[in-house]
Enzyme design. Structure first.
Site, PDB file in Angstrom:
ATOM      1  N   SER A  84       0.811  -1.221   0.000  1.00 33.57           N
ATOM      2  CA  SER A  84       0.000   0.000   0.000  1.00 33.57           C
ATOM      3  C   SER A  84       0.844   1.272   0.000  1.00 33.57           C
ATOM      4  CB  SER A  84      -0.929   0.015   1.216  1.00 33.57           C
ATOM      5  OG  SER A  84      -0.159  -0.068   2.392  1.00 33.57           O
ATOM      6  N   THR A 194      -1.995   3.861   4.418  1.00 32.81           N
ATOM      7  CA  THR A 194      -0.968   4.910   4.487  1.00 32.81           C
ATOM      8  C   THR A 194      -0.017   4.756   5.651  1.00 32.81           C
ATOM      9  OG1 THR A 194      -2.699   6.381   3.709  1.00 32.81           O
ATOM     10  CG2 THR A 194      -0.740   7.423   4.641  1.00 32.81           C
ATOM     11  N   THR A 212       1.717   6.929   0.518  1.00 32.04           N
ATOM     12  CA  THR A 212       0.805   5.836   0.189  1.00 32.04           C
ATOM     13  C   THR A 212       0.700   5.635  -1.315  1.00 32.04           C
ATOM     14  OG1 THR A 212      -1.445   4.976   0.521  1.00 32.04           O
ATOM     15  CG2 THR A 212      -1.264   7.316   0.106  1.00 32.04           C
ATOM     16  N   ARG A 222      -6.806   9.457  -9.549  1.00 32.24           N
ATOM     17  CA  ARG A 222      -7.357   9.705  -8.211  1.00 32.24           C
ATOM     18  C   ARG A 222      -6.228  10.090  -7.226  1.00 32.24           C
ATOM     19  NH1 ARG A 222      -6.701   7.298  -2.768  1.00 32.24           N
ATOM     20  NH2 ARG A 222      -8.682   7.503  -1.697  1.00 32.24           N
ATOM     21  N   THR A 245      -5.137   7.503   8.276  1.00 34.13           N
ATOM     22  CA  THR A 245      -5.091   6.366   7.374  1.00 34.13           C
ATOM     23  C   THR A 245      -6.518   5.869   7.174  1.00 34.13           C
ATOM     24  OG1 THR A 245      -4.212   4.122   7.053  1.00 34.13           O
ATOM     25  CG2 THR A 245      -4.573   4.815   9.316  1.00 34.13           C
ATOM     26  N   GLY A 246      -6.789   5.284   6.030  1.00 35.88           N
ATOM     27  CA  GLY A 246      -8.146   4.801   5.783  1.00 35.88           C
ATOM     28  C   GLY A 246      -8.738   5.418   4.532  1.00 35.88           C
TER      29      GLY A 246
HETATM   30  N1  GLY Z   1      -5.679   7.169   2.971  1.00 34.30           N
HETATM   31  C1  GLY Z   1      -5.114   6.828   1.758  1.00 34.30           C
HETATM   32  C2  GLY Z   1      -5.982   7.033   0.598  1.00 34.30           C
HETATM   33  O1  GLY Z   1      -7.195   7.054   0.698  1.00 34.30           O
HETATM   34  O2  GLY Z   1      -5.446   7.162  -0.474  1.00 34.30           O
END
Ligand code: GLY
Length: 338
Positions: A84, A194, A212, A222, A245-246
């Site tokens: 990730s 992340t 990330t 994106r 994170t998330g």
């Molecule tokens: N928190 C990382 C993302 O949504 O890209």
């Protein structure tokens, strides 16, 4: 007058306070009370343990918190088994690996990159944006070209492992297309999201960073929350720092890291402030959280006194804290119990 001096001079005259992000705030503001236990490092997930190790060692040797944050994050960016972040990060739906990262110091200096390709250490490109431009954020091709101009060497970030996982996603996506595969993708997925890393040195100087590869299989182009100052990362040198994170989209809607730091400014502890932001996220996204059992968002925070906190929507989020000579993993408090 050199071109750059001319541009700088004109910009100051034209925009007045444009350079505020470069001028900085006082280097060290004493905490409101109590004794700081700095240096302290806090970072997201279990891979934060290795990142903390490097960051804390650097802080103890007298390095700046910006160096500590950057080099701590390198540990995770360089690890091909972490799917990730950085090298080995899972690609988007077109099989391109695109990375987001940010860095911010105690003087409100900040830099970030969104959707950058082929560069292994986007946190270092973010640092170059912070230190070598008058901008805060570069994205896509422009960010890549900027990195190359600064000597970053392009590499293929797609490992065999992440290509295999992409292939399995593609093959399992639809029963009506012509991609057919034998595997169960769930066995291969371990997308921990992340790295956010926050640090304070013995002088009370705070810094933070994020990195990330974002949401796996995202639409090409994106950008998530991690490079958005205020969402994925925020540092107020007088107060504290926060990172997330998330699900990035959920965090961007509530500008969560800023909310955490602002809550600390208004007197909350780092733990209380993380919970404030999680409650806000749950309030705004209650329908999505109910419908999607994997919907997760979490925050970590560190204040001027070296106190830390962390909270998540759901069970399962862990963060690593290096404090008083001990580097340990903490199970975050979660506020949504179903
Ligand atoms: N928190 C990382 C993302 O949504 O890209």
């Amino acid at each position: 007058m050199k071109r750059r001096d001319f541009i700088k001079k004109s910009a100051v005259v034209g925009v007045g306070t444009y350079a505020a992000s470069k001028i900085g705030m006082p280097a060290s503001v004493p905490p409101a009370g109590g004794k700081s236990s700095a240096p302290v490092v806090i970072s997201t997930w279990n891979f934060g343990i290795g990142a903390n190790e490097v960051a804390w060692k650097l802080l103890n040797e007298g390095a700046s918190p910006v160096d500590a944050v950057e080099q701590g994050i390198w540990v995770v960016e360089n690890d091909p088994t972490i799917t990730s972040i950085g090298y080995g990060g899972l690609p988007d739906e077109t099989m391109k690996v695109t990375l987001d990262a940010a860095i911010m110091d105690w003087r409100m200096n900040c830099g970030s990159v969104g959707c950058i390709e082929k560069i292994k250490n986007p946190v270092s490109v973010a640092r170059k944006v912070m230190e070598r431009t008058n901008h805060v954020m570069l994205s896509g091709k422009g960010a890549y070209e900027f990195a190359v101009a600064h000597g970053f060497k392009p590499i293929d970030l797609l490992t065999d492992q992440s290509r295999e996982i992409w292939l399995n996603w593609k093959e399992n996506m639809s029963s009506t297309d012509n991609w057919v595969g034998p595997h169960d993708m769930d066995d291969l997925m371990d997308n921990h999201d992340t790295i956010g890393l926050l640090a304070i040195d013995k002088k009370g100087r705070l810094s933070g960073g994020t990195s990330t590869s974002g949401m796996a299989w995202k639409i090409h182009g994106r950008v998530g929350d991690s490079p958005i100052i205020g969402a994925g990362l925020y540092v107020d040198g007088k107060v504290g720092a926060a990172s997330s994170t998330g699900v990035g989209e959920a965090n961007m809607r509530i500008v969560g890291s800023f909310l955490v730091v602002e809550s600390m400014k208004n007197g909350q502890t780092p733990q209380e402030a993380c919970e404030t932001a999680i409650r806000r996220a749950i309030e705004v996204h209650s329908k999505q959280i109910k419908a999607d059992k994997t919907f997760q968002l979490a925050y970590i925070a560190l204040n001027k006194r070296g106190e830390v906190g962390g909270a998540a929507i759901r069970k399962g989020f862990q963060y690593a804290v290096y404090k008083d000579g001990v580097n340990k993993l903490v199970d975050a408090k979660f506020l949504y119990a179903q």
